[in-house]
Design a protein around this motif. Structure first.
Motif, PDB file in Angstrom:
ATOM      1  N   THR A   1       0.817  -1.214   0.000  1.00 52.43           N
ATOM      2  CA  THR A   1       0.000   0.000   0.000  1.00 52.43           C
ATOM      3  C   THR A   1       0.849   1.262   0.000  1.00 52.43           C
ATOM      4  O   THR A   1       0.409   2.311  -0.463  1.00 52.43           O
TER       5      THR A   1
ATOM      6  N   TYR B   1       2.679   6.908 -12.714  1.00 55.76           N
ATOM      7  CA  TYR B   1       2.020   5.602 -12.736  1.00 55.76           C
ATOM      8  C   TYR B   1       1.650   5.147 -11.321  1.00 55.76           C
ATOM      9  O   TYR B   1       0.551   4.610 -11.086  1.00 55.76           O
ATOM     10  N   LEU B   2       2.551   5.351 -10.364  1.00 57.47           N
ATOM     11  CA  LEU B   2       2.341   4.857  -9.006  1.00 57.47           C
ATOM     12  C   LEU B   2       1.422   5.747  -8.174  1.00 57.47           C
ATOM     13  O   LEU B   2       0.696   5.255  -7.293  1.00 57.47           O
TER      14      LEU B   2
ATOM     15  N   LYS C   1      -2.155   4.915  -7.272  1.00 60.22           N
ATOM     16  CA  LYS C   1      -2.372   3.556  -6.759  1.00 60.22           C
ATOM     17  C   LYS C   1      -1.793   3.318  -5.375  1.00 60.22           C
ATOM     18  O   LYS C   1      -2.236   2.422  -4.651  1.00 60.22           O
ATOM     19  N   TYR C   2      -0.769   4.100  -4.999  1.00 59.18           N
ATOM     20  CA  TYR C   2      -0.051   3.859  -3.750  1.00 59.18           C
ATOM     21  C   TYR C   2       0.213   5.178  -3.026  1.00 59.18           C
ATOM     22  O   TYR C   2       0.221   6.243  -3.638  1.00 59.18           O
TER      23      TYR C   2
ATOM     24  N   LYS D   1       6.709  -0.592 -13.469  1.00 62.18           N
ATOM     25  CA  LYS D   1       5.360  -0.742 -14.010  1.00 62.18           C
ATOM     26  C   LYS D   1       5.026  -2.193 -14.308  1.00 62.18           C
ATOM     27  O   LYS D   1       3.848  -2.581 -14.313  1.00 62.18           O
TER      28      LYS D   1
END
Length: 229
Positions: free
Chosen positions: A7, A117-118, A121-122, A226
């Motif tokens: 997470t 990209y991250l 999501k995190y 990725k």
């Protein structure tokens, strides 16, 4: 590939996201010229880089102070080059280096693309052994500060990676369990083994072209993240 759901991701900064080598070279080009020192930049950097690496290893082990690191890495470099530079000038160079370093903002390849990209999501954070007054300026100057929720540095923690406390502090500030955390960094001892000892999951960014070690997965380009996360 990871044992538990990730997470939170903790990044090292120098040599992992921020292009320390390029920015440092540009800084030295500027300050050596400003001080009118007749030293070939390539020759200077060839000698300075391993000395700086050694000084940081001593600093990480609490064998030298911050001020000694800043002085000795320059003093030893000039001595090795057989160039006399007074202590007053070395002190001035050391000050100017810190003052100008964060004004250069080059990032390592694919840093922004990877963070973009991250980011959705995190939860992203920084754990760095760098000096507090410099690291914030590096992040802001290179326009990546906003990606990170928590920024933990060794001066804040009072210890340096791989000391367990800096990772414990980071996990506590981020309010996340070690098993749900991923540390990404370039230094096998400080970043990878230090975080792994705390129960964090780890990913080694192979900036230094280290040999395969079997401790964890290694990547050679940040964009490879990725395909992993």
């Amino acid at each position: 590939m990871f044992d538990c759901k990730v997470t939170d991701i903790f990044f090292d900064l120098d040599h992992t996201l921020w292009d320390f080598e390029k920015n440092s070279a540009l800084t030295f080009a500027k300050i050596l010229e400003n001080h009118k020192l007749q030293v070939d930049l390539d020759d200077f950097l060839e000698v300075y880089s391993p000395i700086n690496f050694q000084m940081w290893a001593l600093y990480r082990e609490n064998e030298i102070s911050k001020s000694a690191l800043r002085y000795q890495r320059l003093k030893q470099t000039f001595d090795a080059l057989h160039v006399y530079v007074s202590d007053d000038v070395i002190d001035s160079l050391a000050h100017d280096y810190i003052a100008h370093l964060s004004s250069f903002t080059h990032l390592l390849p694919n840093t922004v693309q990877t963070l973009e990209y991250l980011f959705p999501k995190y939860k992203l954070h920084i754990i760095t052994n760098g000096f507090q007054e410099v690291q914030e300026r590096k992040l802001k100057g290179s326009s990546i500060h906003h990606y990170f929720q928590k920024i933990i540095d060794s001066e804040m923690a009072g210890v340096k990676k791989p000391d367990p406390y800096i990772f414990e502090l980071a996990l506590d500030m981020a309010q996340v369990r070690p098993q749900n955390s991923l540390m990404i960094g370039d230094n096998l001892e400080a970043d990878i083994l230090g975080a792994k000892a705390m129960g964090m999951q780890v990913l080694h960014y192979n900036f230094h072209n280290d040999s395969e070690h079997g401790v964890c997965t290694m990547i050679n380009d940040l964009i490879e993240i990725k395909n992993i996360l």
